[in-house]
Design an enzyme around this catalytic site. Structure first.
Site, short mmCIF file in Angstrom:
data_model
loop_
_atom_site.label_atom_id
_atom_site.label_comp_id
_atom_site.label_asym_id
_atom_site.label_seq_id
_atom_site.Cartn_x
_atom_site.Cartn_y
_atom_site.Cartn_z
CE LYS A 1 -9.18 5.96 -7.69
NZ LYS A 1 -9.11 5.89 -9.19
NE ARG B 1 -7.20 3.02 -3.97
CZ ARG B 1 -7.06 1.71 -3.93
NH1 ARG B 1 -7.97 0.96 -3.30
NH2 ARG B 1 -6.04 1.10 -4.50
CG HIS C 1 -7.95 3.32 -13.01
ND1 HIS C 1 -6.86 2.74 -12.42
CD2 HIS C 1 -8.03 4.57 -12.49
CE1 HIS C 1 -6.29 3.59 -11.59
NE2 HIS C 1 -6.99 4.71 -11.63
CB SER D 1 -0.79 4.95 -7.98
OG SER D 1 -0.20 6.02 -7.30
CG ASP E 1 -8.16 8.39 -11.80
OD1 ASP E 1 -7.13 7.76 -12.06
OD2 ASP E 1 -8.88 8.12 -10.82
NE ARG F 1 -3.05 10.41 -4.85
CZ ARG F 1 -3.20 9.74 -5.98
NH1 ARG F 1 -3.71 10.34 -7.04
NH2 ARG F 1 -2.83 8.47 -6.06
CE LYS G 1 -4.22 6.40 -14.10
NZ LYS G 1 -5.01 7.42 -13.40
CB THR G 2 -2.19 12.50 -13.56
OG1 THR G 2 -3.21 11.67 -12.98
CG2 THR G 2 -2.60 13.95 -13.46
#
Length: 532
Positions: free
Chosen positions: A201, A59, A220, A238, A257, A323, A242-243
């Protein structure tokens, strides 16, 4: 329904006319063909589409602006992450964009953000790249293609033109890249970057503005649910896991997410997942790993052998931020509806590169508010230019770049819902143990999974706890499947005086950061932080 249209395509409402052709809601296979034909991508040996994003491999937070206009100006949390831009600059770039697309072929996806029909947002994604259209098809929710389904009328539109750049001197932007949100015109403009994550996003940012106005907490976080219907939320920035940690074969995956939490329960805002792929392994993350061997997955900046078309998931020569985007259904135990009840547990994840936070701690309601507003993790040396030692990162609500309203708005939602539904909250450190980054080792994922399973199952409800006096945290003295010494970070350091010094250093960073929220926080929340 997939279709191809010539001029007069229905895009005139967005100022788009005189285009050569519009590829509307194309299928995965058709978008594969177009992406390869246009030399936007290659197909890996086992089926994924492999793309490169050029110089922008993540980003561009300094290039995101929100138009300052009367309908939203008083609600927006104007800050370094929500910077204003004049509507005249937006209009000039919009005009520049509509001129740019004349004579070009475009791709359109009509879809939804939000799995709950009561709160979903109809969106339209207009792109110049076929692979960006496929990305959008995965990340958002399909429009039902059946008799009786309501007509899709977009309430927000994203126009994504990576080939068009801004002129900072004329357009009020920070660079040639621009991500501009206009809540009055319900329009997002993206240019100068091929990083597809900006599409996803930008809509998440829109939902973070709209949902709280409808009494829904936007979050989030990832979410999963057990066989007994017990929902768990995983907040984290990140690199915190989390994932990975929400992808548990023993639990149903709601989403990885972005979610909403309404009076009825939790719902996914997306239709797919966007996972980090660097150094992915079949042993540690089998479900996500399997998606890299499937037709339909879109891989960004993953290295591939030019001859064999075999992937190398360990190669970070293009970026550490490799990604993969894939539909939620690629995860075998995904929840098809994207909806579930109210959470029983909330897990706040942090990757502490200082190596001093306990691997798991139980938070009080006040402690949950403190750590939610703090949103702590740490960057490690070498991941960014100029970072030579661990660097604390505080991203309020575990997602500051996407929070349009003041952080206390989201924190109040969290506090009210924790109290109303008697939710247990845990702080889990997936970072380093035995010393800081460069000295210690990363927490074993098997130990982290064991701690989370114990927390979610209730196995930690009746074990003895002790207080970490530096960080003011309640730490279990025992956990099934985890050696006792791992639970006490000080005991894992060879030099315990060095641990004490490092712990005091991080505690001070917490308190210094939280001063920005002290005026709005209640005394018990302020007191729930580290004591130094």
């Amino acid at each position: 329904m997939s279709q191809v249209q010539q001029q007069g395509s229905g895009l005139e409402a967005h100022g788009i006319t005189n285009v050569a052709r519009v590829y509307w809601n194309q299928s995965v296979s058709a978008l594969y063909e177009e992406a390869v034909r246009r030399r936007e991508a290659l197909i890996a040996a086992e089926g994924p589409l492999v793309c490169r994003t050029g110089q922008h491999t993540g980003r561009s937070p300094n290039d995101k602006f929100i138009v300052q206009e009367p309908s939203s100006a008083e609600r927006v949390w104007w800050s370094k992450v929500n910077r204003p831009i004049d509507g005249r600059h937006f209009d000039a770039l919009h005009k520049r964009m509509t001129n740019y697309v004349e004579g070009r072929e475009l791709f359109v996806q009509d879809c939804y953000a939000g799995a709950d029909p009561r709160y979903r947002l109809p969106v339209r994604i207009i792109t110049e790249h076929a692979w960006h259209s496929l990305f959008a098809r995965h990340m958002f929710i399909d429009v039902p293609d059946s008799a009786g389904a309501p007509a899709h009328t977009p309430e927000f539109t994203v126009i994504d033109m990576p080939g068009l750049t801004a002129e900072p001197g004329n357009h009020g932007t920070n660079s040639e890249v621009f991500i501009l949100l206009n809540f009055a015109k319900k329009l997002v403009l993206i240019g100068g970057t091929s990083y597809a994550g900006e599409i996803k996003k930008s809509i998440f940012t829109v939902m973070n503005y709209l949902l709280p106005l409808r009494n829904v907490m936007s979050m989030h976080c990832s979410a999963n649910v057990g066989q007994a219907g017990d929902v768990a939320l995983f907040f984290g920035l990140s690199g915190t896991g989390k994932t990975t940690l929400s992808s548990d074969p023993e639990r149903g995956l709601i989403g990885d997410d972005e979610h909403g939490w309404s009076d009825e329960g939790v719902f996914n805002l997306e239709g797919g997942c966007y996972a980090k792929m660097i150094r992915l392994s079949a042993e540690a993350e089998p479900q996500i790993y399997d998606t890299t061997r499937r037709f339909g997955t879109v891989l960004e900046n993953v290295k591939m052998d030019a001859i064999t078309r075999q992937l190398d998931l360990d190669d970070d020569s293009l970026t550490e931020n490799t990604r993969g985007a894939y539909p939620l259904e690629f995860i075998d135990n995904a929840v098809p509806s994207g909806q579930a009840g109210h959470p029983r547990n909330i897990v706040m994840l942090t990757a502490d590169a200082f190596g001093v936070l306990p691997p798991i701690a139980k938070l009080s309601s006040a402690g949950a508010m403190y750590h939610f507003l703090s949103g702590y993790t740490a960057k490690v040396a070498g991941t960014e230019k100029g970072v030579t030692e661990p660097k604390a990162t505080f991203s309020t609500c575990f997602g500051a770049p996407f929070m349009v309203l003041h952080p206390t708005v989201y924190a109040k939602f969290l506090g009210d819902r924790i109290a109303r539904h008697d939710v247990r909250v845990w702080l889990v450190n997936t970072g380093w143990t035995g010393g800081p980054y460069g000295v210690g080792t990363r927490m074993k994922i098997a130990h982290t999974r064991a701690m989370i399973r114990a927390a979610l199952s209730g196995a930690l409800d009746n074990v003895p706890y002790e207080t970490d006096t530096t960080f003011n945290l309640s730490v279990p003295q025992a956990c099934p499947g985890v050696p006792g010494e791992v639970l006490r970070p000080r005991n894992t350091w060879r030099d315990q005086l060095a641990y004490d010094e490092q712990a005091r250093r991080l505690a001070k960073m917490f308190t210094d950061n939280f001063r920005a929220f002290e005026a709005d926080a209640t005394p018990d929340v302020v007191a729930a932080g580290p004591r130094g």
